[in-house]
Design a protein around this motif. Structure first.
Motif, PDB file in Angstrom:
ATOM      1  N   LEU A 159       0.824  -1.205   0.000  1.00  0.00           N
ATOM      2  CA  LEU A 159       0.000   0.000   0.000  1.00  0.00           C
ATOM      3  C   LEU A 159       0.861   1.260   0.000  1.00  0.00           C
ATOM      4  O   LEU A 159       2.023   1.240   0.393  1.00  0.00           O
ATOM      5  CB  LEU A 159      -0.910   0.011   1.233  1.00  0.00           C
ATOM      6  N   SER A 160       0.249   2.371  -0.402  1.00  0.00           N
ATOM      7  CA  SER A 160       0.925   3.667  -0.342  1.00  0.00           C
ATOM      8  C   SER A 160       1.006   4.138   1.102  1.00  0.00           C
ATOM      9  O   SER A 160       0.334   3.602   1.999  1.00  0.00           O
ATOM     10  CB  SER A 160       0.162   4.696  -1.173  1.00  0.00           C
ATOM     11  N   ALA A 161       1.812   5.169   1.355  1.00  0.00           N
ATOM     12  CA  ALA A 161       1.971   5.702   2.712  1.00  0.00           C
ATOM     13  C   ALA A 161       0.639   6.209   3.257  1.00  0.00           C
ATOM     14  O   ALA A 161       0.306   5.988   4.428  1.00  0.00           O
ATOM     15  CB  ALA A 161       3.008   6.817   2.719  1.00  0.00           C
ATOM     16  N   GLY A 162      -0.133   6.877   2.405  1.00  0.00           N
ATOM     17  CA  GLY A 162      -1.423   7.386   2.842  1.00  0.00           C
ATOM     18  C   GLY A 162      -2.404   6.276   3.183  1.00  0.00           C
ATOM     19  O   GLY A 162      -3.174   6.384   4.142  1.00  0.00           O
ATOM     20  N   MET A 163      -2.383   5.198   2.404  1.00  0.00           N
ATOM     21  CA  MET A 163      -3.276   4.072   2.676  1.00  0.00           C
ATOM     22  C   MET A 163      -2.871   3.364   3.967  1.00  0.00           C
ATOM     23  O   MET A 163      -3.724   2.949   4.751  1.00  0.00           O
ATOM     24  CB  MET A 163      -3.265   3.105   1.492  1.00  0.00           C
ATOM     25  N   ARG A 164      -1.568   3.239   4.198  1.00  0.00           N
ATOM     26  CA  ARG A 164      -1.113   2.606   5.443  1.00  0.00           C
ATOM     27  C   ARG A 164      -1.547   3.417   6.664  1.00  0.00           C
ATOM     28  O   ARG A 164      -1.900   2.860   7.704  1.00  0.00           O
ATOM     29  CB  ARG A 164       0.414   2.438   5.431  1.00  0.00           C
ATOM     30  N   GLN A 165      -1.505   4.744   6.533  1.00  0.00           N
ATOM     31  CA  GLN A 165      -1.939   5.585   7.653  1.00  0.00           C
ATOM     32  C   GLN A 165      -3.422   5.378   7.931  1.00  0.00           C
ATOM     33  O   GLN A 165      -3.855   5.354   9.089  1.00  0.00           O
ATOM     34  CB  GLN A 165      -1.657   7.053   7.356  1.00  0.00           C
ATOM     35  N   ARG A 166      -4.207   5.183   6.893  1.00  0.00           N
ATOM     36  CA  ARG A 166      -5.637   4.939   7.083  1.00  0.00           C
ATOM     37  C   ARG A 166      -5.888   3.573   7.726  1.00  0.00           C
ATOM     38  O   ARG A 166      -6.828   3.410   8.503  1.00  0.00           O
ATOM     39  CB  ARG A 166      -6.376   5.043   5.745  1.00  0.00           C
TER      40      ARG A 166
END
Length: 262
Positions: A159-166
């Motif tokens: 996943l992208s960094a933003g998706m991992r944060q979510r």
């Protein structure tokens, strides 16, 4: 067994001091004499520069003590649980608080799928959990945070960094906590996704009185979530108010308004 009395506020800190090197005499204090109340259903943003003590304060209140981090003065209670000496209530503390540490998305378990990561706070406590109901809860959180349902079977590194944060955000909410403690919770999120994450907080505040303590220097977050503000500098609380336009500064800190600018 006597039922624990409902606490007056979600979080109460009175002259709280925290040391990073333990309880030894002369250890440097990263939080010094911080006092505030967070009412049930309310939100408070902790603002301030790097090194202000925001992350240490968050970790202590969430019951996730870093190595060598300890309360050395004052007192703090989260949902009525004494942070300084939680004893057996430490497990209850980690249940009633959803904790999102700094850079949480970058430190997800690499060998677990997204579904396993989000559901782990539940499965680690109850191995007999209804798997179908849990899958529905995870799917609902992923959808609420604008993650594709196909992400559930992927691993964090896919996943992208933003998706991992979510994913980390969803994990913090999966137990339906009474208090969300988030350290820069909207990191790496674009505008549309940030709105969805803030809506998730707002809905829970309205629906079941969840409180939120957020470390953020984003004035838009303060405005959109209508939070109070506690400004910290070098471990000290130097300003407090509702929103960034109504801050009362401690004596000698009247010229510190630049601390509110990211």
């Amino acid at each position: 067994m006597a039922r624990r009395a409902e606490p007056e506020v979600a979080i109460r800190c009175i002259d709280l001091s925290v040391s990073r090197s333990g309880r030894t005499s002369g250890a440097p204090r990263v939080v010094e004499g911080v006092t505030f109340d967070l009412p049930h259903g309310a939100a408070l943003s902790i603002m301030g520069p790097t090194g202000a003590g925001k992350s240490s304060l968050m970790a202590i209140l969430a019951g996730h003590h870093e190595s060598g981090l300890a309360v050395v003065g004052g007192s703090a209670e989260v949902e009525g649980i004494n942070i300084r000496r939680p004893g057996r209530a430490r497990r209850v503390l980690t249940y009633v608080t959803g904790y999102l540490p700094q850079s949480a998305g970058a430190h997800l378990p690499a060998r677990m799928t997204v579904s396993e990561v989000v559901s782990e706070p539940i499965t680690s406590r109850d191995r007999r959990v209804n798997s179908r109901a849990l899958a529905v809860r995870v799917a609902s959180l992923l959808d609420e945070l604008m993650l594709p349902l196909g992400a559930a079977t992927k691993y964090p590194y896919e996943l992208s960094a933003g998706m991992r944060q979510r994913v980390a955000f969803a994990r913090a909410l999966v137990l339906q906590p009474r208090v969300l403690i988030g350290d820069d919770p909207f990191a790496n999120m674009d505008v549309e996704v940030r709105k969805a994450a803030m809506d998730a907080i707002a809905h829970r505040r309205h629906d079941y009185g969840m409180s939120a303590l957020l470390a953020t220097n984003d004035a838009d977050v303060v405005r959109q979530l209508d939070t109070s503000v506690l400004v910290m500098k070098a471990g000290h609380a130097v300003g407090f108010g509702h929103g960034t336009d109504d801050v009362f500064w401690t004596p000698g800190a009247e010229n510190e308004s630049q601390l509110l600018v990211p």
